[in-house]
Design a protein around this motif. Sequence first.
Motif: not given
Length: 95
Positions: A75-95
């Motif tokens: 069930r673990a999520v690979p680190l590269d997927q976590v980083v990509a998701r966080l980047k996407t969320e930050r971009m969506a917030r305009g950060e």
Amino acid sequence: MSAIGHLTVKLPPAMADQVQAWVDTGDFADAEGVIRDALLAYGRPEDRHSDPSVEEWLRTKVVAAYDAHKRDPSRAVPLDQVVARLKTERMARGE
């Protein structure tokens, strides 16, 4: 007793350089401000390691997540997927 105490503090060169860097960048007016903020951030000894909400979070959420991972590591999520998701969320917030 004076309202303001006076201390002379010796720091290792790297720490002294960091204090000076914060002053040089304008983050602080002087070294006294750096030390004052550091001491305020450090807090009282009884507050440092005894935040009840953090302790509760560690006991419940973190332990549960760790136990779930131990039961089913797939069930673990690979680190590269976590980083990509966080980047996407930050971009969506305009950060």
